[in-house]
Design a protein around this motif. Structure first.
Motif, mmCIF file in Angstrom:
data_model
loop_
_atom_site.group_PDB
_atom_site.id
_atom_site.type_symbol
_atom_site.label_atom_id
_atom_site.label_comp_id
_atom_site.label_asym_id
_atom_site.label_seq_id
_atom_site.Cartn_x
_atom_site.Cartn_y
_atom_site.Cartn_z
ATOM 1 N N PRO A 290 0.692 -1.276 -0.141
ATOM 2 C CA PRO A 290 -0.254 -0.089 0.064
ATOM 3 C C PRO A 290 0.748 1.233 0.019
ATOM 4 C CG PRO A 290 -0.685 -1.492 1.545
ATOM 5 C CD PRO A 290 0.269 -2.312 1.139
ATOM 6 N N GLU A 291 2.068 1.256 0.581
ATOM 7 C CA GLU A 291 2.933 2.359 0.731
ATOM 8 C C GLU A 291 3.869 2.391 -0.751
ATOM 9 O OE1 GLU A 291 1.178 1.483 4.517
ATOM 10 O OE2 GLU A 291 2.680 0.188 3.172
ATOM 11 N N ALA A 292 3.578 1.646 -1.494
ATOM 12 C CA ALA A 292 4.434 1.576 -2.631
ATOM 13 C C ALA A 292 3.978 2.941 -3.472
ATOM 14 C CB ALA A 292 4.339 0.496 -3.924
ATOM 15 N N ARG A 293 5.253 3.198 -4.224
ATOM 16 C CA ARG A 293 5.235 4.484 -5.320
ATOM 17 C C ARG A 293 4.016 4.281 -6.214
ATOM 18 N NH1 ARG A 293 9.157 5.636 -8.663
ATOM 19 N NH2 ARG A 293 9.927 3.350 -8.343
ATOM 20 N N LEU A 294 3.362 5.392 -6.860
ATOM 21 C CA LEU A 294 2.354 5.468 -7.725
ATOM 22 C C LEU A 294 2.875 4.682 -8.779
ATOM 23 C CD1 LEU A 294 0.021 8.476 -7.606
ATOM 24 C CD2 LEU A 294 -0.548 6.124 -7.649
ATOM 25 N N LEU A 297 2.992 0.808 -8.588
ATOM 26 C CA LEU A 297 1.375 0.375 -8.487
ATOM 27 C C LEU A 297 0.944 0.306 -10.157
ATOM 28 C CD1 LEU A 297 0.085 2.146 -5.404
ATOM 29 C CD2 LEU A 297 0.561 -0.143 -5.519
ATOM 30 N N GLN A 318 1.069 -11.714 0.557
ATOM 31 C CA GLN A 318 0.688 -10.437 -0.032
ATOM 32 C C GLN A 318 0.324 -10.568 -1.549
ATOM 33 O OE1 GLN A 318 1.194 -6.936 2.002
ATOM 34 N NE2 GLN A 318 0.513 -8.805 3.150
ATOM 35 N N LEU A 321 -3.258 -9.315 -2.440
ATOM 36 C CA LEU A 321 -3.486 -7.878 -2.277
ATOM 37 C C LEU A 321 -2.551 -7.291 -3.022
ATOM 38 C CD1 LEU A 321 -4.173 -5.679 -0.531
ATOM 39 C CD2 LEU A 321 -2.047 -5.594 0.983
ATOM 40 N N LEU A 325 -4.337 -4.377 -5.424
ATOM 41 C CA LEU A 325 -3.672 -2.924 -5.616
ATOM 42 C C LEU A 325 -3.382 -2.457 -7.119
ATOM 43 C CD1 LEU A 325 -0.990 -2.783 -2.777
ATOM 44 C CD2 LEU A 325 -3.318 -1.851 -2.663
ATOM 45 N N ARG A 328 -6.829 -1.647 -8.607
ATOM 46 C CA ARG A 328 -7.091 -0.477 -7.880
ATOM 47 C C ARG A 328 -6.458 0.586 -8.882
ATOM 48 N NH1 ARG A 328 -11.136 1.277 -4.803
ATOM 49 N NH2 ARG A 328 -10.287 3.001 -3.377
ATOM 50 N N ALA A 329 -5.199 0.349 -9.369
ATOM 51 C CA ALA A 329 -4.298 1.322 -10.152
ATOM 52 C C ALA A 329 -4.448 1.379 -11.453
ATOM 53 C CB ALA A 329 -2.861 1.100 -9.688
ATOM 54 N N LEU B 508 -6.928 4.060 -0.144
ATOM 55 C CA LEU B 508 -7.236 2.669 0.424
ATOM 56 C C LEU B 508 -8.108 2.473 1.304
ATOM 57 C CD1 LEU B 508 -3.593 1.160 0.039
ATOM 58 C CD2 LEU B 508 -5.485 1.453 -1.686
ATOM 59 N N SER B 565 -12.576 -3.213 -5.897
ATOM 60 C CA SER B 565 -11.226 -2.910 -5.962
ATOM 61 C C SER B 565 -10.995 -1.664 -7.091
ATOM 62 C CB SER B 565 -10.403 -3.714 -6.291
ATOM 63 O OG SER B 565 -10.227 -5.054 -5.434
#
Lengths: 412, 583
Positions: A290-294, A297, A318, A321, A325, A328-329, B508, B565
């Motif tokens: 979740p903290e990865a750079r855009l 992602l 993970q 997930l 993610l 999501r991106a 998120l 998502s």
């Protein structure tokens, strides 16, 4: 001394015993896994492959494999089988992790030597290892146990499957394929100040020299024999590389020695998309957090748009997930599910047995209360070779008359 | 002291100067004169919190802010069931109607925004974020309970500022600094390209750290540390009493001082000579009223100006004291008035012993006003049979902002938010609440809460969870199933919110709630955990957190259900103003 003895023995065995015999020997070490009873598995949605979806579908599982799908199931077999009814759930092919260490970093790399291409990760396989047994809890049904990237040429990966960690039916994991791809590494982990090579250029030069030697000679030890298999196109190569320089070095070697690499990690792959396409390279991504750079992602969708085959990798816990993610991106769902199942199987050259639920494939599947790419879908169970390794048993019932239909992927 | 004729020009100049600038107040400085054409200060870049006041009747009506009507395929009020083909009407900052299309009256000339397949939700409420803080603040180990984080918030200029684009319209800002007391968090309202601190909620919670994190620690070592927190609230009642006593003493001082002034004024009035009588040498002239005796210190909060004593006010030397006396018959009267003024200005102060040199406690403010109290045993300047004694200005106790904040916690005005991870840390937090009867306690990052849920429920404590994504815990916390925790809290009736904990994860927040659903939480409860429940825990549920008449027009529109998502944010409004719109 111990290592030298191991190398000698391994060399002798590989020379004396044929590959088929070795596989048979490995298989004999595995506790018989498949269930004797036919199983009729049914659910409201069965994803045979990301582009093939059955609604109100059924599968017939026999001897750990998919015997029949949907309307192809013979009536007699249907009547005899034990019904496993998952109701409104989704059944998808079990997730495949194309590269992993299972926490055995030390045992999967020979620290004192940088070049050991003939060492086999299968030698360090422990069917009762806790990390292996836990794979089922993450929906993972197959993993390529890979030598560590700490060595420039670490050895040969092996395909392993988790056993059952259920209290009522403990069962060890299995070694499904003892020798898979050759694992090379140009990443920072392979540069060790205590032995050669200590730099990227040293690592690249080492590989160049050994590939050249393998190509020009017919004799040599088992290490060069492995390299000759690569040059002959009978063995795949996975190369750990993250930065632009490392990726470039890997692609240079692949171009010069004419093989199609699979790049593991590939954190800066977006800088080399045209080369990846041109050289038909594949990518095994690292963990997306979740903290990865855009940019990180968005990399999966960029690879998809460019037509680069890729799959999700990194930490087993993970894996799902990471795919979520990526969706999501901007990554589409079909490609994301493919990157969890069929694509890693393709990259491992195991698509004939895993990665989908087609006929004669292994009965490896995961069950969710909804689309596995939505986190609100509960993970209900995982099956390996027709044996439930995780989750509670669903209610058994009489099989209803099937009305399964095939739908294209993406129709939700 | 003899008055010399050479003093007259000086005194004349003083009188003329005093007359030009008017009467000076007794204690407070004169505010600068504001020219009539002075402009009002520019409105701040953030939106005003109050709607403009309509003009008085008969002076022309300003147009009302145009109503906004939002139509969506599905409206999710949170406070009630979902509404298919729903409508939300916003006028100004507030929602005026919510309902099914066709059942709700649409105002004339309203701006209508239609999302036929969209899903409309209340703006999300993030109960814990580090947005708008910088690395310096987050790593500041010197923070204490008096630090107000609202004073140190600013834009970072990266995607960590994009809370509004993620649909978050209210957020509680805090930092997980290494300090034990981490200051007072603030409620903010994220906006396009910025934020505004919510007026009245600049200090919305007091942060206390009762954990060392996942690092390896021994249980006994942790227990020693936890025992140390038990003294956090010690000495507060004494502090409160000291401040209360000081306030009482100030009132008493003011009363006594007024009496003292009144006595001496009366006395001076009585000593005024009759008309025609010339003052004897050494006596004070009678034409100008005597000013008040100089005070030892002004009342609390006020400062003196100028040398010597206080300037009298009104008839006590002010109405005449700072204005030149009116000429009433020639130079002789003027000279007499000037002579008297000079006498006042040169009057010796009352005798008193020099103050004792007492060591001041650290941090004690300087004594306000003039000379300290005369030591015991000192004789008053007045004769024993002439009126009340001059009162002594009470010394204020040292101000302690951290104790002030803790007192607000004790009084239920400020929630205490404790970060505690392991069950033993959580137990200590609950014991702290119980021992000190704290009305409002919020547990943050309560990973091990499953073991103490009954106690949490019994004490009415709330919980804010941030690590609910699957398998997101560090190695030492792997045994804590944080994804399953929301469902367990719901079953026990514990109020809880799901929060991001970090601006980096702002987009998120819905996925975190979805993850909790996947681990067993009820879907409605999951949506509530990032909207209405979070608003309740933050104390702003009457203004936001659900789509109800009277609440702020905080809305979020997505292209599909929020927990999917690939859900995309289409539109975000905060107090009825558009803060994000997808292109």
């Amino acid at each position: 001394m111990k290592h030298l003895l191991a190398v000698v023995l391994s060399s002798v065995v590989s020379r004396v015993v044929s590959p088929a015999a070795r596989a048979a020997l490995a298989a004999a070490l595995v506790v018989p896994f498949a269930s004797a009873q036919d199983l009729l598995v049914q659910a409201s949605r069965i994803v045979i492959a990301p582009d093939t979806v059955l609604t109100d579908g059924q599968l017939l599982v026999r001897q750990g494999k998919i015997a029949y799908v949907g309307s192809d199931i013979p009536a007699e077999a249907r009547a005899r089988a034990t019904v496993v009814d998952y109701g409104q759930a989704w059944i998808v092919p079990g997730f495949v992790l194309a590269s992993g260490l299972l926490g055995q970093e030390r045992d999967l790399a020979e620290g004192s030597l940088a070049f050991t291409p003939d060492l086999r990760a299968a030698e360090a396989f422990d069917p009762w290892q806790e990390e292996l047994q836990a794979l089922g809890t993450f929906g993972i049904t197959a993993l390529a146990l890979s030598p560590s990237p700490r060595n420039v040429a670490a050895g040969l990966a092996a395909l392993v499957k988790p056993g059952s960690s259920r209290k009522d039916a403990k069962q060890g994991g299995q070694l499904a394929a003892p020798e898979l791809q050759l694992v090379l590494s140009l990443s920072e982990a392979a540069r060790n100040q205590e032995r050669e090579p200590t730099s990227l250029m040293g690592a690249k030069d080492l590989l160049r020299q050994t590939f050249t030697a393998a190509g020009s000679a017919t004799q040599g030890g088992p290490d060069l024999a492995v390299l000759r298999q690569v040059l002959g196109g009978t063995r795949r190569v996975f190369v750990h590389a993250d930065t632009f320089a490392e990726l470039s070095a890997a692609l240079d070697l692949a171009r010069d020695f004419r093989f199609e690499p699979v790049l593991v990690g590939a954190r800066e792959a977006e800088k080399l998309l045209p080369r990846l396409v041109q050289q038909k390279a594949g990518v095994v991504l690292g963990t997306l957090s979740p903290e990865a750079r855009l940019q990180q992602l968005r990399l999966p969708s960029q690879l998809a748009q460019a037509g680069v085959p890729f799959c999700f990798g990194g930490r087993p816990d993970q894996l799902r997930l990471s795919a979520v993610l990526a969706v999501r991106a901007g990554l589409d769902r079909t490609t994301a599910l493919q990157a969890l199942t069929r694509m890693p199987a393709l990259l491992l050259d195991q698509q004939a047995t895993i990665g989908s639920l087609r006929q004669d494939h292994a009965a490896d599947f995961a069950v969710f209360s909804g689309d596995p790419l939505d986190l609100d879908a509960r993970h209900l169970g995982t099956w390996v070779a027709g044996v439930r390794v995780h989750g509670d048993a669903p209610k058994a019932s009489k099989p209803a008359a099937t009305s399964s239909s095939t739908a294209a992927a993406g129709a939700r | 002291m003899r008055i010399l004729r050479s003093h007259v020009p000086f005194a004349t100049a003083c009188l003329l100067a005093a007359g030009t600038f008017g009467t000076l107040p007794a204690q407070e400085p004169t505010p600068p004169a504001t020219p009539p054409e002075a402009t009002k200060p520019a409105a701040p870049a953030t939106a005003p919190t109050q709607p403009p006041t309509p003009p008085a009747e008969g002076q022309g009506r300003r147009p009302r802010r145009q109503a906004v009507v939002l139509e969506a395929g599905t409206v999710h009020p949170v406070s009630g069931p979902a509404i298919e083909n729903g409508v939300v009407v916003i006028r100004g900052e507030r929602i005026v109607a919510v309902g099914k299309k066709g059942d709700v009256e649409v105002p004339e000339n309203a701006v209508v925004r239609s999302f036929p397949t969209g899903h409309l939700y209340p703006g999300l409420v993030d109960a814990a974020t580090d947005a708008f803080t910088d690395a310096g603040l987050r790593g500041d180990g010197s923070l204490d309970g008096g630090a107000q984080l609202a004073m140190d918030l600013h834009l970072r200029g990266d995607r960590d500022d994009e809370l509004a684009a993620a649909g978050i319209t209210t957020a509680y800002v805090t930092v997980r600094s290494p300090a034990t007391m981490r200051g007072q968090g603030a409620l903010v309202r994220p906006k396009a390209g910025g934020f505004e601190v919510w007026t009245g909620h600049e200090n919305a919670g007091l942060q206390l750290r009762m954990t060392n994190g996942p690092g390896p620690t021994h249980a006994l070592q942790r227990q020693q540390q936890l025992d140390g927190y038990a003294s956090t609230f010690d000495g507060l009642e004494e502090y409160r009493k000291a401040r209360t006593d000081h306030e009482e003493a100030l009132k008493k001082y003011q009363k006594e001082f007024d009496e003292y002034l009144a006595f001496h004024q009366k006395k001076k009035d009585a000593e005024k000579p009759k008309d025609g009588d010339k003052p004897k040498e050494g006596e004070k002239p009678a034409t100008a009223p005597a000013p008040a005796a100089p005070a030892e210190g002004p009342p609390a909060g006020e400062r003196r100006r100028g040398p010597g004593g206080r300037r009298g006010e009104g008839g006590g030397g002010g109405g005449g004291g700072n204005e030149p006396p009116k000429p009433n018959g020639g130079g002789e009267e003027l000279e007499a008035a000037l002579t008297q003024l000079i006498a006042v200005l040169t009057q010796d102060p009352p005798k008193q012993d020099p103050p004792k040199q007492e060591p001041k406690p650290a941090g004690a403010p300087p004594a306000q006003g003039g000379a300290p109290a005369a030591p015991a045993g000192d004789k008053p300047t007045e004769k024993k049979d002439e009126g009340p004694k001059r009162p002594t200005y009470p010394k204020a106790p040292a101000k302690d902002p951290q104790k002030d904040a803790l007192l607000r916690v004790l009084d239920g005005e400020l929630p205490l938010r404790i970060e505690a991870h392991r069950p033993d840390e959580l137990q200590s937090a609950l014991q702290l609440q119980q021992k000190n009867n704290l009305p409002l306690l919020v547990l943050e990052q309560a990973y091990g809460a499953a073991a103490v849920i009954p106690a949490i429920a019994a004490q009415g404590t709330s919980v804010v969870l941030t690590e609910v994504l699957p398998n997101s815990m560090p190695e030492q916390y792997r045994d804590f199933d944080t994804a399953a925790l929301p469902a367990q809290l719901q079953a026990a009736g514990v109020p809880f919110a799901i929060a991001t904990g970090s601006a980096r994860r702002a987009s998120l927040l819905p996925l975190m709630a979805a993850s909790a659903v996947g681990a067993g939480l009820d879907r409605d409860a999951a949506l509530r955990a990032i909207t209405l429940s979070a608003a309740e825990i933050l104390g702003v549920a009457k203004d936001t957190g659900s789509l109800q008449q009277g609440k702020f027009g905080d809305v979020l529109v997505t292209d599909r259900p929020l927990f999917q998502s690939d859900c995309r944010v289409l539109f975000v409004a905060s107090k009825g103003r558009t803060e994000f719109e997808a292109k």
